[in-house]
Design an enzyme around this catalytic site. Structure first.
Site, PDB file in Angstrom:
ATOM      1  N   GLY A 123      -2.595   3.199   4.273  1.00  0.00           N
ATOM      2  CA  GLY A 123      -3.619   3.444   3.274  1.00  0.00           C
ATOM      3  C   GLY A 123      -3.283   4.522   2.264  1.00  0.00           C
ATOM      4  N   HIS A 177      -5.600   8.599   6.480  1.00  0.00           N
ATOM      5  CA  HIS A 177      -5.241   7.336   7.148  1.00  0.00           C
ATOM      6  C   HIS A 177      -3.896   7.391   7.870  1.00  0.00           C
ATOM      7  CE1 HIS A 177      -8.632   5.354   5.398  1.00  0.00           C
ATOM      8  NE2 HIS A 177      -8.196   5.452   4.161  1.00  0.00           N
ATOM      9  N   ASP A 185       0.817  -1.215   0.000  1.00  0.00           N
ATOM     10  CA  ASP A 185       0.000   0.000   0.000  1.00  0.00           C
ATOM     11  C   ASP A 185       0.847   1.259   0.000  1.00  0.00           C
ATOM     12  OD1 ASP A 185      -2.398  -1.314  -0.072  1.00  0.00           O
ATOM     13  OD2 ASP A 185      -3.001  -0.828   1.988  1.00  0.00           O
ATOM     14  N   ASP A 237     -14.108   7.735  -3.791  1.00  0.00           N
ATOM     15  CA  ASP A 237     -14.081   6.293  -4.038  1.00  0.00           C
ATOM     16  C   ASP A 237     -15.391   5.624  -3.639  1.00  0.00           C
ATOM     17  OD1 ASP A 237     -13.412   6.993  -1.455  1.00  0.00           O
ATOM     18  OD2 ASP A 237     -11.535   5.875  -1.393  1.00  0.00           O
ATOM     19  N   TYR A 287     -10.218   6.379  -7.340  1.00  0.00           N
ATOM     20  CA  TYR A 287      -9.268   5.676  -8.205  1.00  0.00           C
ATOM     21  C   TYR A 287      -9.822   5.442  -9.613  1.00  0.00           C
ATOM     22  CZ  TYR A 287      -7.621   5.557  -3.549  1.00  0.00           C
ATOM     23  OH  TYR A 287      -7.258   5.981  -2.289  1.00  0.00           O
TER      24      TYR A 287
END
Length: 414
Positions: free
Chosen positions: A148, A140, A98, A265, A309
């Protein structure tokens, strides 16, 4: 707090935001920011708007949230040699799948923080009531760990800065599909900050936090509000849930400023999550937050980006609507997208069919929550099930937190 803004809204932008660049296969790509600004300019949204170029955040501000050891680790981090095995749990979260290490990561992440701080400073100084930095929203990142896709938590740093510069009641509303865990943790025991997150249910999506029972600690009990919704939630149910919880919480808290993390998202085409919102629904959420800032915070609204994304079809349209909302330059969802922008994204992603209009043609009308069991059946079995599911979520959240805020969880007037 300084009186009287000298402009309606500030837009923070620098091409240095594009330096926040992970590996080529990573889903968070700077192209989403580049295409957003290109679309906003192509539609004339930024005509006459002088964007504000931020400086990188300094160490003293980063240390508001992050530990010295973590800052040093980010500074020293170097990309591994080609073919090296990716560790599952590397120190400080740096080097995982990530959060892979990329060149000049500290500098790039510091500019992201600097952008959100610049937006905060414009509002604190009274030069504007609204400010937006689409490069921000790294919600995050933890005090001593990347998480994240987030290296430094720009939102938490900016809220901390604002608490030292004239504000003592700040509301943070997070509409990203993932729980705003890093910001919640930073202020979980601070009664000056209300954190509200509406996100996909933690039993079904990382980071697996954000349950209604997470309500704050000590003197701050009741100032963490979490509203998880099930996979498949569409615009009407999501908007019903939002309006059943967020306005009441803000009315009770009486913020002086609203900070919004506007991750997109939640869209039905996003590859990393399972909600089914449209760009039209996301636009409605941004407009609702602007109205809440006007109603409860004298118009003070700091908006940042976040997740998202769908690099071509989703993020540029959604965040262009965010910029338009902040600037009071509304763009109709039926507006055709400029041909030169379509040509630009086709060159970048020839296999992706570009969008043609600024909306998805969705019906975003919804029935407002009117108390437990108060809404009659529609006769549409799927819609009724979805509404019952979201009403269950609404009640769980209201029952966990509304009493602590001095509100009646069962009364739709609160």
């Amino acid at each position: 707090m300084a009186p009287g803004p000298s402009s309606d809204a500030a837009v923070v932008w620098t091409d240095r935001f594009l330096d926040y660049r992970w590996t080529p296969e990573h889903p968070m790509k700077p192209a989403r920011l580049q295409f957003t600004m290109a679309l906003a300019r192509g539609l004339g949204l930024l005509d006459g708007v002088e964007t504000l170029a931020p400086a990188a955040a300094g160490e003293s501000d980063l240390l508001r949230i992050h530990t010295p050891a973590y800052l040093e680790a980010v500074r020293r981090a170097e990309p591994p040699p080609p073919g090296a095995q990716v560790p599952s749990a590397p120190p400080f979260g740096l080097g995982s799948a990530d959060n892979p290490i990329f060149p000049h990561m500290h500098e790039a992440a510091s500019v992201i923080v600097g952008g959100t701080l610049a937006a905060a400073a414009e509002i604190a100084a009274g030069r504007t009531r609204r400010a937006v930095s689409i490069g921000g929203g790294m919600h995050h990142a933890m005090s001593a760990a990347a998480s994240g896709f987030c290296v430094y938590n720009d939102v938490a740093v900016a809220i901390s800065w604002l608490l030292d510069h004239g504000f003592d009641r700040i509301a943070y509303v997070d509409v990203d599909v993932h729980h705003g865990d890093g910001v919640q943790r930073a202020f979980y025991g601070d009664p000056r900050v209300l954190t509200v997150s509406i996100h996909q249910h933690p039993a079904t999506l990382w980071p697996n936090t954000g349950w209604p029972e997470e309500t704050g600690a000590g003197a701050a009990e009741g100032t963490a509000v979490n509203l998880p919704v099930l996979p498949g939630t569409r615009d009407p149910q999501w908007l019903r849930a939002f309006h059943a919880v967020v306005p009441g919480a803000l009315a009770a808290f009486r913020p002086q400023l609203l900070v919004s993390q506007c991750g997109v998202d939640t869209h039905r085409e996003d590859p990393l999550a399972d909600l089914e919102l449209t760009v039209d629904g996301q636009r409605a959420a941004f407009r609702a937050m602007r109205e809440l800032a006007d109603r409860y915070a004298e118009g003070r609204w700091l908006a940042v980006g976040g997740g998202g994304y769908g690099l071509v079809r989703v993020v540029p349209r959604a965040w262009t609507h965010l910029l338009a909302t902040a600037l009071d330059r509304s763009v109709d969802p039926g507006t055709e997208i400029p041909a030169d922008w379509i040509a630009q994204v086709r060159e970048y992603a020839p296999a992706v069919e570009p969008p043609r209009t600024m909306g998805d043609g969705a019906d975003i009308s919804f029935t407002r929550w009117d108390g437990p069991g108060g809404t009659p059946a529609t006769g549409d079995e799927r819609a009724d099930r979805a509404q019952r599911a979201v009403d269950t979520a609404v009640l769980a959240t209201r029952r966990a937190t509304f009493g602590l805020l001095g509100l009646d969880p069962e009364d739709p007037r609160d």
